[in-house]
Write a protein that holds these residues in place. Structure first.
Motif, PDB file in Angstrom:
ATOM      1  N   PRO A   8       0.827  -1.199   0.000  1.00 15.51           N
ATOM      2  CA  PRO A   8       0.000   0.000   0.000  1.00 15.51           C
ATOM      3  C   PRO A   8       0.869   1.259   0.000  1.00 15.51           C
ATOM      4  O   PRO A   8       2.033   1.226   0.405  1.00 15.51           O
ATOM      5  N   PHE A   9       0.288   2.367  -0.444  1.00 17.04           N
ATOM      6  CA  PHE A   9       1.047   3.613  -0.528  1.00 17.04           C
ATOM      7  C   PHE A   9       1.584   3.990   0.852  1.00 17.04           C
ATOM      8  O   PHE A   9       0.846   3.984   1.836  1.00 17.04           O
ATOM      9  N   PRO A  10       2.882   4.303   0.931  1.00 16.82           N
ATOM     10  CA  PRO A  10       3.488   4.633   2.228  1.00 16.82           C
ATOM     11  C   PRO A  10       3.260   6.092   2.635  1.00 16.82           C
ATOM     12  O   PRO A  10       3.997   6.979   2.238  1.00 16.82           O
ATOM     13  N   ASN A  11       2.225   6.337   3.403  1.00 14.42           N
ATOM     14  CA  ASN A  11       2.015   7.675   3.966  1.00 14.42           C
ATOM     15  C   ASN A  11       3.066   7.891   5.053  1.00 14.42           C
ATOM     16  O   ASN A  11       3.316   6.998   5.870  1.00 14.42           O
ATOM     17  N   LEU A  12       3.695   9.055   5.033  1.00 12.57           N
ATOM     18  CA  LEU A  12       4.765   9.364   5.982  1.00 12.57           C
ATOM     19  C   LEU A  12       4.391  10.601   6.785  1.00 12.57           C
ATOM     20  O   LEU A  12       3.655  11.454   6.305  1.00 12.57           O
ATOM     21  N   GLU A  13       4.919  10.696   7.995  1.00 16.64           N
ATOM     22  CA  GLU A  13       4.689  11.878   8.823  1.00 16.64           C
ATOM     23  C   GLU A  13       5.996  12.335   9.443  1.00 16.64           C
ATOM     24  O   GLU A  13       6.913  11.547   9.656  1.00 16.64           O
ATOM     25  N   THR A  14       6.027  13.628   9.734  1.00 15.71           N
ATOM     26  CA  THR A  14       7.112  14.228  10.498  1.00 15.71           C
ATOM     27  C   THR A  14       6.452  14.994  11.645  1.00 15.71           C
ATOM     28  O   THR A  14       5.232  14.922  11.823  1.00 15.71           O
ATOM     29  N   LYS A  15       7.230  15.748  12.351  1.00 18.31           N
ATOM     30  CA  LYS A  15       6.686  16.536  13.459  1.00 18.31           C
ATOM     31  C   LYS A  15       5.571  17.473  12.995  1.00 18.31           C
ATOM     32  O   LYS A  15       4.545  17.614  13.653  1.00 18.31           O
ATOM     33  N   ARG A  16       5.762  18.105  11.830  1.00 17.49           N
ATOM     34  CA  ARG A  16       4.783  19.089  11.337  1.00 17.49           C
ATOM     35  C   ARG A  16       4.046  18.666  10.071  1.00 17.49           C
ATOM     36  O   ARG A  16       3.042  19.275   9.721  1.00 17.49           O
ATOM     37  N   LEU A  17       4.568  17.659   9.376  1.00 19.55           N
ATOM     38  CA  LEU A  17       4.103  17.398   8.017  1.00 19.55           C
ATOM     39  C   LEU A  17       3.474  16.028   7.823  1.00 19.55           C
ATOM     40  O   LEU A  17       3.838  15.063   8.487  1.00 19.55           O
ATOM     41  N   SER A  18       2.583  15.987   6.872  1.00 19.83           N
ATOM     42  CA  SER A  18       2.020  14.735   6.366  1.00 19.83           C
ATOM     43  C   SER A  18       2.466  14.619   4.915  1.00 19.83           C
ATOM     44  O   SER A  18       2.314  15.565   4.127  1.00 19.83           O
ATOM     45  N   LEU A  19       3.052  13.491   4.575  1.00 24.20           N
ATOM     46  CA  LEU A  19       3.460  13.211   3.199  1.00 24.20           C
ATOM     47  C   LEU A  19       2.559  12.092   2.715  1.00 24.20           C
ATOM     48  O   LEU A  19       2.613  10.978   3.229  1.00 24.20           O
ATOM     49  N   ARG A  20       1.702  12.410   1.740  1.00 27.05           N
ATOM     50  CA  ARG A  20       0.739  11.425   1.276  1.00 27.05           C
ATOM     51  C   ARG A  20       0.591  11.485  -0.237  1.00 27.05           C
ATOM     52  O   ARG A  20       1.087  12.418  -0.876  1.00 27.05           O
ATOM     53  N   GLN A  21      -0.118  10.534  -0.778  1.00 26.72           N
ATOM     54  CA  GLN A  21      -0.299  10.441  -2.212  1.00 26.72           C
ATOM     55  C   GLN A  21      -1.085  11.643  -2.742  1.00 26.72           C
ATOM     56  O   GLN A  21      -2.073  12.070  -2.136  1.00 26.72           O
ATOM     57  N   VAL A  22      -0.617  12.179  -3.848  1.00 30.99           N
ATOM     58  CA  VAL A  22      -1.309  13.271  -4.515  1.00 30.99           C
ATOM     59  C   VAL A  22      -2.533  12.681  -5.206  1.00 30.99           C
ATOM     60  O   VAL A  22      -2.450  11.653  -5.872  1.00 30.99           O
ATOM     61  N   LYS A  23      -3.671  13.320  -5.023  1.00 30.87           N
ATOM     62  CA  LYS A  23      -4.942  12.831  -5.576  1.00 30.87           C
ATOM     63  C   LYS A  23      -5.513  13.832  -6.572  1.00 30.87           C
ATOM     64  O   LYS A  23      -5.061  14.975  -6.654  1.00 30.87           O
ATOM     65  N   ALA A  24      -6.540  13.402  -7.287  1.00 26.89           N
ATOM     66  CA  ALA A  24      -7.180  14.256  -8.293  1.00 26.89           C
ATOM     67  C   ALA A  24      -7.688  15.564  -7.694  1.00 26.89           C
ATOM     68  O   ALA A  24      -7.661  16.607  -8.361  1.00 26.89           O
ATOM     69  N   ASN A  25      -8.102  15.535  -6.422  1.00 27.20           N
ATOM     70  CA  ASN A  25      -8.594  16.787  -5.821  1.00 27.20           C
ATOM     71  C   ASN A  25      -7.464  17.775  -5.516  1.00 27.20           C
ATOM     72  O   ASN A  25      -7.716  18.898  -5.097  1.00 27.20           O
ATOM     73  N   ASP A  26      -6.206  17.370  -5.753  1.00 26.49           N
ATOM     74  CA  ASP A  26      -5.056  18.271  -5.634  1.00 26.49           C
ATOM     75  C   ASP A  26      -4.706  18.919  -6.974  1.00 26.49           C
ATOM     76  O   ASP A  26      -3.721  19.653  -7.072  1.00 26.49           O
ATOM     77  N   ALA A  27      -5.483  18.648  -8.018  1.00 30.57           N
ATOM     78  CA  ALA A  27      -5.136  19.088  -9.373  1.00 30.57           C
ATOM     79  C   ALA A  27      -4.967  20.604  -9.475  1.00 30.57           C
ATOM     80  O   ALA A  27      -4.026  21.079 -10.128  1.00 30.57           O
ATOM     81  N   ASP A  28      -5.844  21.376  -8.863  1.00 26.42           N
ATOM     82  CA  ASP A  28      -5.720  22.839  -8.945  1.00 26.42           C
ATOM     83  C   ASP A  28      -4.406  23.309  -8.309  1.00 26.42           C
ATOM     84  O   ASP A  28      -3.730  24.188  -8.843  1.00 26.42           O
ATOM     85  N   ALA A  29      -4.054  22.713  -7.173  1.00 29.70           N
ATOM     86  CA  ALA A  29      -2.801  23.087  -6.504  1.00 29.70           C
ATOM     87  C   ALA A  29      -1.589  22.648  -7.327  1.00 29.70           C
ATOM     88  O   ALA A  29      -0.613  23.395  -7.435  1.00 29.70           O
TER      89      ALA A  29
END
Length: 183
Positions: A8-29
């Motif tokens: 499965p896609f490896p979602n990662l976290e840090t103290k302040r951040l979430s690193l996750r899969q880019v999705k279609a709803n991120d298209a505008d960004a």
């Protein structure tokens, strides 16, 4: 040779951040990021022009993840999980050499806040511990002093300065390669 699987896609976290899969709803960004003059200044790739371009790029990210030849994470604050700050990922995989190229881009308003450094540290940790990489490289424009500073701060060392090794939009460009070994 490495056998890389991102399922499965490896979602990662840090103290302040979430690193996750880019999705279609991120298209505008993604469109905004990849059409921003300051973001693209040192990246010899075409600008995105439409939301459809952004959706195609996200689909390409997904294809690379599924085939194990690359992975991109969207960078988000933990407290603002829907607001894309930038992207980071492994773009050129060399499984036969236990090596991958890391790259990143960030909206300019977040520069200088340690976000790329924090995300890079977590992605490097994932690359060495989970992907079993031996080395990670970063290829950058020699004029990109901000990125060079981030890499040096995170233990990367300069391997090479290639002279006019890439042709883009009618001119030859130099590249620098920085790398980090898994110790």
């Amino acid at each position: 040779m490495l056998d890389i699987n991102f399922s499965p896609f490896p979602n990662l976290e840090t103290k302040r951040l979430s690193l996750r899969q880019v999705k279609a709803n991120d298209a505008d960004a993604i469109l905004s990021l990849r059409s921003n003059d300051e973001v693209m200044k040192y990246i010899p790739r075409p600008y995105l022009k439409t939301k459809e371009d952004a959706l195609q790029l996200i689909a390409m990210f997904d294809d690379k993840i599924e085939s194990g030849i690359g992975i991109n994470w969207g960078i988000y604050f933990l407290e603002e999980p829907e607001k894309l700050l930038g992207i980071i990922g492994y773009y050129r995989m060399k499984p036969e050499h236990y090596r991958a190229e890391v790259g990143y881009m960030l909206f300019p308003e977040y520069n200088g806040k340690g976000i790329v450094s924090e995300a890079l540290q977590r992605v490097v940790e994932y690359g060495f511990k989970d992907m079993k990489l031996h080395s990670i490289e970063a290829v950058l424009d020699p004029e990109n002093k901000g990125s060079e500073k981030v890499l040096i701060k995170n233990g990367f060392v300069k391997e090479a300065h290639l002279i006019e090794n890439e042709y883009y939009e009618g001119r030859f460009l130099d590249s620098m390669i920085y790398s980090l070994l898994n110790k």
